[in-house]
Design a protein around this motif. Structure first.
Motif, mmCIF file in Angstrom:
data_model
loop_
_atom_site.group_PDB
_atom_site.id
_atom_site.type_symbol
_atom_site.label_atom_id
_atom_site.label_comp_id
_atom_site.label_asym_id
_atom_site.label_seq_id
_atom_site.Cartn_x
_atom_site.Cartn_y
_atom_site.Cartn_z
ATOM 1 N N VAL A 93 0.848 -1.202 0.000
ATOM 2 C CA VAL A 93 0.000 0.000 0.000
ATOM 3 C C VAL A 93 0.883 1.252 0.000
ATOM 4 O O VAL A 93 0.635 2.205 -0.735
ATOM 5 C CB VAL A 93 -0.941 0.008 1.232
ATOM 6 C CG1 VAL A 93 -1.733 1.305 1.300
ATOM 7 C CG2 VAL A 93 -1.877 -1.195 1.185
ATOM 8 N N ALA A 94 1.939 1.210 0.811
ATOM 9 C CA ALA A 94 2.881 2.340 0.845
ATOM 10 C C ALA A 94 3.554 2.509 -0.529
ATOM 11 O O ALA A 94 3.702 3.629 -1.018
ATOM 12 C CB ALA A 94 3.940 2.106 1.924
ATOM 13 N N ARG A 95 3.907 1.390 -1.141
ATOM 14 C CA ARG A 95 4.550 1.457 -2.467
ATOM 15 C C ARG A 95 3.622 2.105 -3.486
ATOM 16 O O ARG A 95 4.042 2.957 -4.278
ATOM 17 C CB ARG A 95 4.927 0.052 -2.943
ATOM 18 C CG ARG A 95 6.036 -0.601 -2.184
ATOM 19 C CD ARG A 95 6.766 -1.647 -3.027
ATOM 20 N NE ARG A 95 5.915 -2.598 -3.696
ATOM 21 C CZ ARG A 95 5.636 -3.826 -3.222
ATOM 22 N NH1 ARG A 95 6.127 -4.222 -2.070
ATOM 23 N NH2 ARG A 95 4.882 -4.647 -3.919
ATOM 24 N N LEU A 96 2.375 1.689 -3.478
ATOM 25 C CA LEU A 96 1.412 2.236 -4.442
ATOM 26 C C LEU A 96 1.213 3.733 -4.226
ATOM 27 O O LEU A 96 1.149 4.509 -5.186
ATOM 28 C CB LEU A 96 0.066 1.523 -4.290
ATOM 29 C CG LEU A 96 -0.083 0.209 -5.047
ATOM 30 C CD1 LEU A 96 -1.399 -0.463 -4.679
ATOM 31 C CD2 LEU A 96 -0.024 0.440 -6.555
ATOM 32 N N THR A 97 1.122 4.144 -2.973
ATOM 33 C CA THR A 97 0.931 5.565 -2.661
ATOM 34 C C THR A 97 2.134 6.375 -3.134
ATOM 35 O O THR A 97 1.988 7.429 -3.776
ATOM 36 C CB THR A 97 0.732 5.749 -1.138
ATOM 37 O OG1 THR A 97 -0.344 4.916 -0.726
ATOM 38 C CG2 THR A 97 0.432 7.197 -0.799
ATOM 39 N N ILE A 98 3.319 5.867 -2.832
ATOM 40 C CA ILE A 98 4.549 6.568 -3.242
ATOM 41 C C ILE A 98 4.641 6.664 -4.754
ATOM 42 O O ILE A 98 5.095 7.663 -5.316
ATOM 43 C CB ILE A 98 5.783 5.821 -2.670
ATOM 44 C CG1 ILE A 98 5.869 6.046 -1.165
ATOM 45 C CG2 ILE A 98 7.069 6.255 -3.362
ATOM 46 C CD1 ILE A 98 6.103 7.492 -0.762
ATOM 47 N N SER A 99 4.179 5.622 -5.420
ATOM 48 C CA SER A 99 4.196 5.626 -6.874
ATOM 49 C C SER A 99 3.342 6.784 -7.406
ATOM 50 O O SER A 99 3.754 7.520 -8.310
ATOM 51 C CB SER A 99 3.656 4.275 -7.364
ATOM 52 O OG SER A 99 3.679 4.229 -8.751
ATOM 53 N N GLY A 100 2.165 6.956 -6.825
ATOM 54 C CA GLY A 100 1.288 8.049 -7.245
ATOM 55 C C GLY A 100 1.911 9.412 -6.968
ATOM 56 O O GLY A 100 1.837 10.320 -7.796
#
Lengths: 147, 119
Positions: free
Chosen positions: A22-29
């Motif tokens: 979830v953290a990875r996806l948020t950082i990606s955005g």
């Protein structure tokens, strides 16, 4: 895009392996919004994940992980992304990980901390560990936007 | 993202493990368990196909390194097949390219590990 004033985005995840994605996806955005290249976004994702992994694997040894949290604060500047990852775990001496900032750990499976820290240092432009108040650790990472 | 793990026996001692997804702190323990199970079944030559693994963190790397250590204790070997460019980058910067045998495709990997058997 250009951002005149720094904008702050905060994310809190449970201190559990299944939430690192979830953290990875948020950082990606966020990385995409800042205007980083795809390769740079992948670098930032991995560095943030390694910081979270370190918290999950080392910060709360002996305590009840589901009750703990990891706080991730991203500050978007016109030319860089500042990321601070905080835990309130047992903390450690920043001096103790200095060797891992400089060299890769290759053959020892039990040196996961070293390999993760080395990756963070390699993938980000700046990485600094410091004690969090009142307890725990803060990791401060910076990635500059290369135009 | 999940990590799909499928293994197929090449011969009595050799197995190809096809992976698809992310190798991270959540999914890597499943791969570790699969490899330990294969070792117990005396598969000591493992070919791990990384073509469809687009993300790997230090936990994934730790599983690969630990597995290599285990199979070599049994005189076996691990070959990595066609790492995705992102994974190749991580292998390069951690210098793990120096300890793993890396092959372009499954055929080359099977041939390479068979030629190396017993050495």
């Amino acid at each position: 895009m250009s951002v005149a004033e720094p904008e702050v985005i905060e994310l809190t995840i449970p201190c559990r392996p299944e939430y690192v994605a979830v953290a990875r996806l948020t950082i990606s955005g966020i990385g995409n919004r800042v205007g980083f290249s795809l390769d740079a976004i992948e670098d930032i994702k991995l560095a943030v994940a390694e910081a979270c992994n370190n918290v999950i694997q080392h910060a709360y040894e002996g305590s009840n992980l589901p009750e703990e949290e990891i706080k991730i604060q991203c500050t978007i500047h016109p030319s860089k992304l500042d990321i601070i990852i905080k835990d309130t775990g047992k903390g450690f001496s920043p001096e103790s990980i200095k060797p891992y900032m400089k060299r890769a750990v290759t053959k020892k499976e039990d040196e996961r901390l070293g390999r993760g820290v080395f990756l963070m240092r390699h993938l980000m432009d700046e990485v600094a560990f410091q004690p969090n108040q009142p307890r725990g650790t803060q990791v401060h990472m910076v990635k500059y936007l290369k135009r | 993202m999940e990590l799909k793990i499928e293994s197929k026996q090449v011969d009595k001692e050799m197995v190809v493990i096809d992976l698809e997804g992310d190798m991270d702190v959540f999914t890597s323990p499943n791969l570790k368990e699969t490899i330990i199970k294969l070792l117990k079944e005396r598969s000591i030559y493992l070919l791990i196909n990384l073509e469809k693994v687009g993300y790997m963190d230090s936990t994934g790397l730790g599983v690969l390194v630990g597995s290599l250590k285990r199979v070599r204790e049994h005189k076996g070997e691990i070959g990595l097949i066609s790492p995705h460019p992102r994974v190749q980058k991580i292998l390069d910067i951690t210098d793990l390219v120096t300890i793993f045998k890396i092959y372009k495709n499954e055929e080359e990997a099977i041939r390479g590990l068979k030629e190396g058997k017993g050495k």
